[in-house]
Design a protein around this motif. Sequence first.
Motif, PDB file in Angstrom:
ATOM      1  N   LYS A 163       0.840  -1.190   0.000  1.00  0.00           N
ATOM      2  CA  LYS A 163       0.000   0.000   0.000  1.00  0.00           C
ATOM      3  C   LYS A 163       0.878   1.244   0.000  1.00  0.00           C
ATOM      4  O   LYS A 163       1.872   1.313   0.729  1.00  0.00           O
ATOM      5  N   LEU A 164       0.518   2.218  -0.822  1.00  0.00           N
ATOM      6  CA  LEU A 164       1.219   3.493  -0.796  1.00  0.00           C
ATOM      7  C   LEU A 164       1.017   4.150   0.567  1.00  0.00           C
ATOM      8  O   LEU A 164      -0.107   4.218   1.069  1.00  0.00           O
ATOM      9  N   ILE A 165       2.085   4.651   1.142  1.00  0.00           N
ATOM     10  CA  ILE A 165       1.964   5.227   2.478  1.00  0.00           C
ATOM     11  C   ILE A 165       1.110   6.492   2.473  1.00  0.00           C
ATOM     12  O   ILE A 165       0.528   6.862   3.495  1.00  0.00           O
ATOM     13  N   LYS A 166       0.985   7.141   1.320  1.00  0.00           N
ATOM     14  CA  LYS A 166       0.122   8.324   1.252  1.00  0.00           C
ATOM     15  C   LYS A 166      -1.346   7.954   1.480  1.00  0.00           C
ATOM     16  O   LYS A 166      -2.157   8.809   1.866  1.00  0.00           O
ATOM     17  N   ASN A 167      -1.688   6.660   1.274  1.00  0.00           N
ATOM     18  CA  ASN A 167      -3.069   6.212   1.436  1.00  0.00           C
ATOM     19  C   ASN A 167      -3.342   5.586   2.802  1.00  0.00           C
ATOM     20  O   ASN A 167      -4.460   5.133   3.059  1.00  0.00           O
ATOM     21  N   VAL A 168      -2.335   5.553   3.660  1.00  0.00           N
ATOM     22  CA  VAL A 168      -2.519   5.039   5.021  1.00  0.00           C
ATOM     23  C   VAL A 168      -3.091   6.164   5.882  1.00  0.00           C
ATOM     24  O   VAL A 168      -2.685   7.327   5.769  1.00  0.00           O
ATOM     25  N   ALA A 169      -4.050   5.828   6.743  1.00  0.00           N
ATOM     26  CA  ALA A 169      -4.714   6.829   7.584  1.00  0.00           C
ATOM     27  C   ALA A 169      -3.698   7.615   8.401  1.00  0.00           C
ATOM     28  O   ALA A 169      -2.758   7.045   8.964  1.00  0.00           O
ATOM     29  N   LYS A 170      -3.908   8.938   8.472  1.00  0.00           N
ATOM     30  CA  LYS A 170      -2.977   9.810   9.172  1.00  0.00           C
ATOM     31  C   LYS A 170      -3.693  10.641  10.233  1.00  0.00           C
ATOM     32  O   LYS A 170      -4.871  10.965  10.114  1.00  0.00           O
ATOM     33  N   THR A 171      -2.929  10.981  11.279  1.00  0.00           N
ATOM     34  CA  THR A 171      -3.360  11.964  12.260  1.00  0.00           C
ATOM     35  C   THR A 171      -2.483  13.180  12.048  1.00  0.00           C
ATOM     36  O   THR A 171      -1.275  13.128  12.317  1.00  0.00           O
ATOM     37  N   GLN A 172      -3.048  14.251  11.550  1.00  0.00           N
ATOM     38  CA  GLN A 172      -2.245  15.408  11.175  1.00  0.00           C
ATOM     39  C   GLN A 172      -2.070  16.368  12.332  1.00  0.00           C
ATOM     40  O   GLN A 172      -3.030  16.961  12.821  1.00  0.00           O
ATOM     41  N   GLY A 173      -0.832  16.517  12.770  1.00  0.00           N
ATOM     42  CA  GLY A 173      -0.535  17.520  13.773  1.00  0.00           C
ATOM     43  C   GLY A 173      -0.385  18.878  13.110  1.00  0.00           C
ATOM     44  O   GLY A 173      -0.149  18.977  11.903  1.00  0.00           O
ATOM     45  N   GLU A 174      -0.502  19.934  13.887  1.00  0.00           N
ATOM     46  CA  GLU A 174      -0.421  21.288  13.350  1.00  0.00           C
ATOM     47  C   GLU A 174       0.936  21.521  12.687  1.00  0.00           C
ATOM     48  O   GLU A 174       1.991  21.313  13.287  1.00  0.00           O
ATOM     49  N   GLY A 175       0.910  21.935  11.423  1.00  0.00           N
ATOM     50  CA  GLY A 175       2.131  22.249  10.701  1.00  0.00           C
ATOM     51  C   GLY A 175       2.938  21.046  10.260  1.00  0.00           C
ATOM     52  O   GLY A 175       4.061  21.188   9.774  1.00  0.00           O
ATOM     53  N   ARG A 176       2.389  19.844  10.402  1.00  0.00           N
ATOM     54  CA  ARG A 176       3.126  18.634  10.024  1.00  0.00           C
ATOM     55  C   ARG A 176       2.413  17.966   8.851  1.00  0.00           C
ATOM     56  O   ARG A 176       1.417  17.282   9.016  1.00  0.00           O
ATOM     57  N   SER A 204      -0.726   7.324  13.589  1.00  0.00           N
ATOM     58  CA  SER A 204      -1.765   6.787  12.713  1.00  0.00           C
ATOM     59  C   SER A 204      -2.644   5.801  13.478  1.00  0.00           C
ATOM     60  O   SER A 204      -2.176   5.107  14.379  1.00  0.00           O
ATOM     61  N   LYS A 205      -3.909   5.722  13.084  1.00  0.00           N
ATOM     62  CA  LYS A 205      -4.837   4.750  13.663  1.00  0.00           C
ATOM     63  C   LYS A 205      -4.864   3.449  12.865  1.00  0.00           C
ATOM     64  O   LYS A 205      -5.550   2.502  13.241  1.00  0.00           O
ATOM     65  N   GLU A 206      -4.115   3.404  11.768  1.00  0.00           N
ATOM     66  CA  GLU A 206      -4.134   2.228  10.890  1.00  0.00           C
ATOM     67  C   GLU A 206      -2.938   1.327  11.165  1.00  0.00           C
ATOM     68  O   GLU A 206      -1.791   1.782  11.183  1.00  0.00           O
ATOM     69  N   MET A 207      -3.193   0.041  11.364  1.00  0.00           N
ATOM     70  CA  MET A 207      -2.157  -0.934  11.649  1.00  0.00           C
ATOM     71  C   MET A 207      -1.488  -1.394  10.358  1.00  0.00           C
ATOM     72  O   MET A 207      -2.150  -1.634   9.348  1.00  0.00           O
ATOM     73  N   LEU A 208      -0.159  -1.536  10.398  1.00  0.00           N
ATOM     74  CA  LEU A 208       0.596  -2.072   9.268  1.00  0.00           C
ATOM     75  C   LEU A 208       1.196  -3.421   9.654  1.00  0.00           C
ATOM     76  O   LEU A 208       1.255  -3.790  10.823  1.00  0.00           O
ATOM     77  N   THR A 209       1.649  -4.157   8.645  1.00  0.00           N
ATOM     78  CA  THR A 209       2.324  -5.433   8.874  1.00  0.00           C
ATOM     79  C   THR A 209       3.624  -5.438   8.068  1.00  0.00           C
ATOM     80  O   THR A 209       4.037  -4.430   7.504  1.00  0.00           O
TER      81      THR A 209
END
Length: 275
Positions: A163-176, A204-209
């Motif tokens: 999976k492209l990492i751009k498509n993995v769920a993200k938690t966006q911090g301010e300015g990051r 991220s809230k999404e688990m990777l393997t």
Amino acid sequence: MNFLKKITIILLFLGIQYDTYGQKPKQRMHLNTTDDARVAIALTIDELPGQIFTFTMPEVFTLQGFEGGPGGLGNFNGQLWKFNNDGAIASLSDKNYNYTLNLSLVETKHKYSLKWKLVFKNNSDHALADLAAFNCVSMKLAPLFKDDNLDRTWVTDQKGKKKLIKNVAKTQGEGRRTMQFYPALGGIKDLSKSQWIQQWDVNSKEMLTGKKIYIKSNDSNWVLSNEVDGQVAYFFNNFEKTHGCVHASPLIAAVLAPGKTGVASGSINIIKQQN
């Protein structure tokens, strides 16, 4: 067919480069220290001129809060690397730990590998929980691989699919824009309990393997991977303009008792794609 030619054919079949006299050719991978205060080692490859792969092992040891500090343990400051023809070694210690890192250069026909092994001893008087090494591999000085838009950086999802990492769920911090920690199946269950990680608030809230995070070069001719042999604690990326790094952080120990030793290993691989 003479003996030396037979040996050469066998070695070539195994992907090991030797000349017709059975001699190992001139080394094509090179290690050195860098002047950048954020990294300790630079890797260059003759076949990839203009590309400098910089890495730090570790930037810090992450763990649950402990008596000696706010959550991060040690860093790479003070590492004194001793180089040899096949790699390098460094050791560092204080009242809380003693660790040794061994690096080995391995070259085959289409693959360049920097293999590493970390031996960590808990010198403190208390157990260390969720102990992991925050190992950084940076493409800041390798423009062929730097992936600011996350279009060429891959991981493995919970179903075992790339999976492209751009498509993995993200938690966006301010300015990051892209900085993110990703939990790994079997690794640290709750990254928020590691104070050094939680301070950034980008989990991220999404688990990777899987065992690796990898990048395709922008000409599609190469793949660079950061891999762990054992259990991954978590993955990380930061492709802000001032960085450009990927991390596959090894879990040294879920709990490491005082006086006990933990071991982790892995590799950085630059692989030429076959058309």
